[in-house]
Design a protein around this motif. Structure first.
Motif, mmCIF file in Angstrom:
data_model
loop_
_atom_site.group_PDB
_atom_site.id
_atom_site.type_symbol
_atom_site.label_atom_id
_atom_site.label_comp_id
_atom_site.label_asym_id
_atom_site.label_seq_id
_atom_site.Cartn_x
_atom_site.Cartn_y
_atom_site.Cartn_z
ATOM 1 N N LYS A 68 -3.340 14.559 2.080
ATOM 2 C CA LYS A 68 -3.757 13.147 2.043
ATOM 3 C C LYS A 68 -3.666 12.564 3.447
ATOM 4 O O LYS A 68 -2.684 12.788 4.156
ATOM 5 N N ILE A 111 0.840 -1.207 0.000
ATOM 6 C CA ILE A 111 0.000 0.000 0.000
ATOM 7 C C ILE A 111 0.872 1.253 0.000
ATOM 8 O O ILE A 111 0.447 2.318 0.452
ATOM 9 N N HIS A 137 -8.028 13.888 0.257
ATOM 10 C CA HIS A 137 -8.126 12.440 0.003
ATOM 11 C C HIS A 137 -7.941 11.705 1.321
ATOM 12 O O HIS A 137 -6.897 11.836 1.959
ATOM 13 N N VAL A 177 -4.205 8.956 5.755
ATOM 14 C CA VAL A 177 -4.382 7.505 5.767
ATOM 15 C C VAL A 177 -4.720 7.069 7.182
ATOM 16 O O VAL A 177 -4.007 7.424 8.133
ATOM 17 N N GLU A 234 1.820 3.275 -2.342
ATOM 18 C CA GLU A 234 1.341 4.422 -3.106
ATOM 19 C C GLU A 234 0.363 5.269 -2.298
ATOM 20 O O GLU A 234 0.291 6.485 -2.489
ATOM 21 N N HIS A 235 -0.356 4.645 -1.372
ATOM 22 C CA HIS A 235 -1.272 5.408 -0.513
ATOM 23 C C HIS A 235 -0.520 6.079 0.633
ATOM 24 O O HIS A 235 -0.885 7.168 1.075
ATOM 25 N N ILE A 274 -7.899 7.965 2.924
ATOM 26 C CA ILE A 274 -7.855 6.523 2.625
ATOM 27 C C ILE A 274 -7.922 5.767 3.947
ATOM 28 O O ILE A 274 -7.117 6.032 4.850
#
Length: 851
Positions: A77, A17, A105, A79, A19-20, A107
Motif C-alpha cells: 500500500k 485518515i 493500492h 500513500v 485507516e489509509h 491512495i
C-alpha cells in the motif's frame, strides 16, 4: 467552548485518515514535507502505523526495503500526500509505482480540491478531476509496465544510482495525462493473467486533504512555500501590478470580467475548506481589490447547506499586502523575523521551471513563483563544537554491509554493497550539514508552545525568555553550568554554554531538543555580524522616517548618501582592500532602503514633482549615484532590470581591474639603460584606434545602463504612488503618523485598532452570505432585514493577508487586541507566506518581479 487551534486541527485531520496510513509507505511532496515539519506530524504518522515516510521528488529504489526485516513483507500500500496539482505530481507518482511494483493500492491525498483543479489554467483535468485522474494513472502505469517489459515484482533495479536510471528523466518521457491512451490495445495483445497482475490488482483512489499549511503557533499560520497555493501568481503583468507574488494596486478599476489570477482562486478554496475543517461559519470582510475578489469567490462557494449545520461564527478579514509594503521591507524589533532572516534555508526540492516544458505558460504568464522554503536549518553541530560530534561513518557502513550479507546472495546485494563502498569513498558531508535542527511549532515548555511565546515578544524580551527556559531545563535535568549570568541581559557565551551542557548526553538532548533548537536559533540571530547588520538597517530606516517628516531634499540626500557609501564599500571589496565589515550595508541593502525611502516620500510629499515625489534635480542626482554604483558593483545584487547587461558590466569591471594591475607593475619595471625611445614609434595610431573603440563601447554600455536605471526609477514612482492609487489609503486614516519620533506601526495594527474600536474603515467591504442576500432582497420588505454585522462582534477573528505576513505584524496584531480590552476575542493571523526583507527585495527587484 473549545479554543481555536490550527495545529490541533491539522493533527486531527491526519488522524482521520489513519485507516489509509496504517501499513503504508507514505510519500510527501516538498510542500507537504514543509507543512508536516512545522506541525510535528512525523511521530503521528508513525504512531498511526506508517511503515516509512519518504520524499516524493527524491525517491530512491532503496525505499522499497526501507523498513525491511525478517518478519515483514514488502509494502503493498502506498500513500502519496501532495500540495500540488495531480498533473504536476503525476511523474513522481509513476516513479513510485514503477519502483514499488508489488504495490496494489495507491491512495493519493491532494490539498487542491476538484473545483480548483478544473479552475486552474494549467490543469488538464475537468470538474470530476479525482475520478479522471484515478483512471488516467492506472492507464499510464499500465503502459509504463508494458514499455518496461517486466512483470510486477520482476524489475531489476540499478542500485548504483539509487534506482533512478529506470525512471523517466523528464516530462516528455513520462506519458502525459493529455496523451494517455485507453489501454484497449494493451488488453488485446496481452494474456489475461498478465493484465490482472499488472493492472487489475492496482487500485487507485484520490481524496481531498486541505490541511496542508505551516502553523508557526496554534493561532498563526502561513502556507508552505513549495505548495501550489503559495507558488501560484497573484497578479498578471499590467500597469497596476508590482510582482506576481503580490496583489495588484487597489485602484478600483478592475472589473469582474477580468481574468482572476490562479493564486486568488486557490486562496479562496483553501480558506473555504480550512473554515469547514475547523467548523467555522465565516462572516467575510475584505480590504483591497484582490481581497474583494477572494471574498466574492468565498461567498459564491457558500451554500444553504452551511446554514443548517451547527458551526461557530467567526469573522474573516482579508487584506491585500500591497496596501502596506513598508512593514515587511523594514527591520522591526521582532526576534522571529531576526531568526528567519539569519538562519540558512533548505534548498528548494524541485524547480517547476525544470519540471515543466519550456513552452508551458499560463494564460496569466509564467506558471509558478520560486519562493524560499520556510524550513530553516539550525546549525547545531557548529554550536555544539564539531570535535565532540564526529559521526563514525565507517562503523555505520560496516553494519550496513553485515546486514546485506545476511540476505540471500544475488545481484541486488552485490549492487547495494557496491553502493555502500561508493558512499564510503565519497567525502562525507560535514557535521554542520548533517546535524541541523528546525522549528516544530508543537514543541512546548510546560504547555506553552515555544514559537507562540516568542512571537508575542520583542527581541530582548524574547531572548530573555529563551534564557529563562534554558535555566529551568538545566535545573530539571540536574545539570550545572559554570558561566557568569547577569539578570536582564543575554550574552552569546552563556547561551552557548547552557546549550552545550544540555547536549552532553543524548538522553538530555532528546528530552530538551525543542529548547536546544530554539536557543541555537536565538544564538545565531544574536551573533555579532547578524545583529550589527540588522541594527544598521534599523537605524537607517529610522533616519529615513525622520527625514520624510522634514523636506524632500533632506530625504533625497539621505538616500543618496546610502547609495554612495555602499558603492564605495563595494569598490573596496572588489579591489581586495577590505572585507565587508560588520554592520556595513551593501549596494543590495541600499537599494532596499531606497525602496523604503520612495514609499515614505510618496506618503509625505505626494505632489513634490510631476513624475515622482522628488524634484528633477534631486532625482537626477539619485540616478547618477545608482548608475555609478552599478558600474562599480554589477554583481553585488541579483537585479532583474540588469538581465542581459550584467555580464558586460562584470567584464568591464574585471578588465579595468586587470589594466590597473598592469599599470602598477609597469611602473616598477624601470630600465635605466634603455636610451632608445624610438622602439614604439609608429604604433600610436593603432593604440588610438583601440582606445576609441573601447571608449565607444563604454559609452554604449553606460547609455544602456542609464535606460535600465530609468526603468527602475519608473518602478520606484509606482511604489511612491501607493497611497494615491490604493483607494483605502487615500483618506490617510490608515497611513498618517502622529509623531515621526515614535515607533512606526504597520497597517495591520491600525486596521485592527479601528475595527475593534468599531470605527469606520474606508474601503472595508462586507460580503453577504446567501441567506443574508435573501433577507436583504426579499424578507427585508416585511421588516425582517438583517443589520450589517460588525467584525468586532465576533468572538473569533481570522485575519488573512494575501501576499504574506511577517513576525512584527503578528506581534502588533496581538498588541492591538490587548489594547482593545477584548480578552474574549480569539485572534488568528494567517498569510500566503512568511516574508523577510530579502523576500521582499526578490519580489520587488529580483527574479520574482515585474520590473
Amino acid at each position: 467552548m473549545a479554543t481555536v487551534d490550527v495545529i490541533k486541527s491539522c493533527i486531527d485531520s491526519i488522524r482521520q485518515i489513519s485507516e489509509h496510513i496504517e501499513g503504508a509507505i507514505v510519500y510527501l511532496d516538498a510542500g507537504s514535507t514543509e507543512s508536516f515539519q512545522f506541525i510535528g506530524a512525523y511521530p503521528v504518522l508513525l504512531d498511526l502505523g506508517a511503515r516509512a515516510i519518504c520524499s516524493l521528488e527524491n525517491m530512491c529504489a532503496l525505499d522499497v526495503v526501507v523498513d525491511w526485516n525478517s518478519h515483514s513483507d514488502l509494502a503493498r500500500k502506498l500513500v502519496v500526500i501532495t500540495s500540488s496539482l495531480l498533473s504536476d505530481a503525476h511523474r513522481y507518482i509513476l516513479r513510485c509505482l514503477s519502483t514499488h511494483q508489488v504495490v496494489r493500492h495507491c491512495i493519493i491525498f491532494t490539498s487542491i480540491s476538484e473545483t480548483a483543479h478544473s479552475a486552474f489554467p494549467d490543469s488538464p483535468l475537468g470538474p470530476d478531476a479525482y475520478h479522471e485522474y484515478e483512471s488516467l494513472l492506472v492507464q499510464d502505469y499500465e503502459e509504463l509496465v508494458k514499455k518496461s517489459g517486466t512483470k510486477p515484482g520482476q524489475a531489476k533495479l540499478n542500485f548504483e544510482d539509487g534506482g533512478r536510471s529506470q525512471f523517466p528523466s523528464s516530462r516528455e518521457d513520462v506519458l502525459n495525462l493529455e496523451a494517455s491512451s485507453s489501454g484497449r490495445d494493451f488488453y488485446e495483445n496481452n494474456p489475461l493473467d498478465y493484465v490482472e497482475d499488472a493492472v487489475l490488482k492496482l487500485v487507485v483512489s484520490v481524496h481531498h486533504f486541505p490541511m496542508i499549511l505551516c502553523p508557526i503557533s496554534p493561532r498563526v499560520f502561513v502556507l508552505p512555500s513549495e505548495g501550489l497555493v503559495a507558488e501560484a501568481y497573484l497578479s498578471a503583468e499590467h500597469e497596476d501590478s508590482i510582482s506576481p507574488g503580490l496583489p495588484p494596486l487597489s485602484t478600483g478599476t478592475r472589473s469582474d470580467a477580468d481574468d482572476v489570477p490562479p493564486g486568488a482562486t486557490l486562496t479562496a478554496h483553501f480558506l473555504y475548506h480550512l473554515a469547514a475543517k475547523m467548523d467555522l461559519k465565516m462572516e467575510i470582510f475584505s480590504l483591497g481589490d484582490m481581497s474583494k475578489t477572494v471574498g466574492k469567490i468565498l461567498t459564491d462557494m457558500s451554500s444553504l447547506y452551511d446554514v443548517g449545520r451547527r458551526k461557530r461564527s467567526a469573522g474573516l478579514l482579508l487584506i491585500d499586502r500591497t496596501l502596506d509594503l513598508l512593514t515587511p521591507c523594514c527591520h522591526g524589533d521582532s526576534l522571529v523575523d531576526r531568526m528567519f532572516s539569519s538562519l540558512p534555508r533548505r534548498n528548494r526540492t524541485i524547480s517547476h521551471a525544470q519540471g515543466k516544458d519550456s513552452g508551458s505558460q499560463l494564460k496569466l504568464g509564467s506558471s509558478y513563483l520560486q519562493r524560499a522554503p520556510l524550513d530553516v536549518q539550525i546549525p547545531l553541530a557548529k554550536i555544539l563544537n564539531e570535535e565532540d560530534w564526529q559521526i563514525d561513518n565507517f562503523r555505520l557502513l560496516e553494519s550496513v554491509e553485515a546486514f546485506l550479507c545476511g540476505w540471500n546472495s544475488d545481484s541486488r546485494v552485490e549492487g547495494l554493497i557496491n553502493l555502500s563502498q561508493k558512499i564510503y569513498d565519497k567525502p562525507s558531508r560535514s557535521d554542520v550539514e548533517m546535524l541541523t535542527g528546525s522549528f516544530v511549532s508543537s514543541e512546548n515548555f510546560r504547555g506553552m508552545p515555544f514559537l507562540e511565546a516568542i512571537l508575542d515578544r520583542r527581541t530582548k524580551d524574547g531572548a530573555l525568555l529563551v534564557k529563562k527556559w534554558l535555566q529551568e531545563t538545566l535545573r530539571r535535568e540536574n545539570v550545572t553550568v559554570n558561566v557568569r549570568s547577569r539578570p536582564g541581559l543575554v550574552t552569546k557565551a552563556e547561551l552557548q554554554a547552557m546549550i552545550k551542557a544540555l547536549s552532553r548526553s543524548q538522553a538530555s538532548l532528546l528530552r530538551s531538543k525543542g529548547i536546544v533548537q530554539l536557543a541555537s536559533a536565538t544564538l545565531l540571530a544574536l551573533e555579532e555580524s547578524n545583529y550589527a547588520k540588522w541594527d544598521a538597517f534599523s537605524s537607517a530606516e529610522k533616519i529615513l522616517n525622520v527625514s520624510s517628516g522634514e523636506t524632500s531634499q533632506s530625504l533625497a540626500i539621505q538616500i543618496g548618501d546610502l547609495i554612495n557609501k555602499s558603492a564605495l564599500l563595494g569598490s573596496h571589496v572588489n579591489e581586495g582592500k577590505r572585507e565587508i565589515s560588520k554592520g556595513l550595508l551593501s549596494l543590495q541593502d541600499a537599494l532596499l532602503l531606497m525602496i523604503i525611502g520612495y514609499i515614505l516620500a510618496g506618503e509625505n510629499f505626494p505632489t513634490s514633482g510631476s513624475d515622482g515625489p522628488f524634484s528633477w534635480q534631486e532625482e537626477h542626482l539619485l540616478k547618477e549615484a545608482v548608475v555609478d554604483a552599478l558600474l562599480e558593483n554589477p554583481s553585488v545584487a541579483n537585479l532583474k532590470f540588469l538581465d542581459g547587461l550584467r555580464e558586460e558590466l562584470e567584464t568591464k569591471v574585471s578588465k579595468l581591474k586587470s589594466e590597473k594591475t598592469v599599470e602598477e607593475s609597469s611602473k616598477l619595471e624601470i630600465d635605466d639603460f634603455d636610451d632608445d625611445q624610438w622602439g614604439k614609434w609608429g604604433d600610436e595610431d593603432g593604440d588610438d584606434d583601440n582606445k576609441n573603440e573601447q571608449v565607444y563601447g563604454d559609452v554604449q554600455l553606460k547609455l544602456e545602463l542609464r535606460d535600465r536605471v530609468d526603468n527602475f526609477f519608473k518602478f520606484l514612482h509606482k511604489l511612491s504612488d501607493l497611497k494615491r492609487k490604493n483607494i483605502p489609503l487615500r483618506d490617510g486614516s490608515l497611513t498618517t503618523e502622529a509623531n515621526f519620533d515614535e515607533e512606526r506601526k504597520g497597517l495591520l495594527y491600525k486596521l485592527l485598532t479601528r475595527v475593534l474600536g468599531k470605527y469606520d474603515v474606508p474601503g472595508l467591504e462586507y460580503h453577504s452570505s446567501t441567506v443574508g442576500r435573501l433577507f436583504k432582497s426579499g424578507f427585508g420588505r416585511f421588516g425582517l432585514g438583517q443589520a450589517k454585522p460588525s467584525l468586532a462582534d465576533q468572538n473569533v477573528i481570522l485575519v488573512f493577508v494575501i501576499g504574506g505576513i511577517n513576525g512584527l505584524e503578528v506581534l502588533e496584531a496581538h498588541e492591538a487586541l490587548a489594547e482593545s480590552g477584548r480578552p474574549d476575542i480569539e485572534l488568528l493571523v494567517g498569510g500566503t507566506t512568511l516574508l523577510t526583507s530579502n523576500d521582499m527585495l526578490d519580489l520587488l527587484l529580483g527574479d520574482s518581479s515585474y520590473i
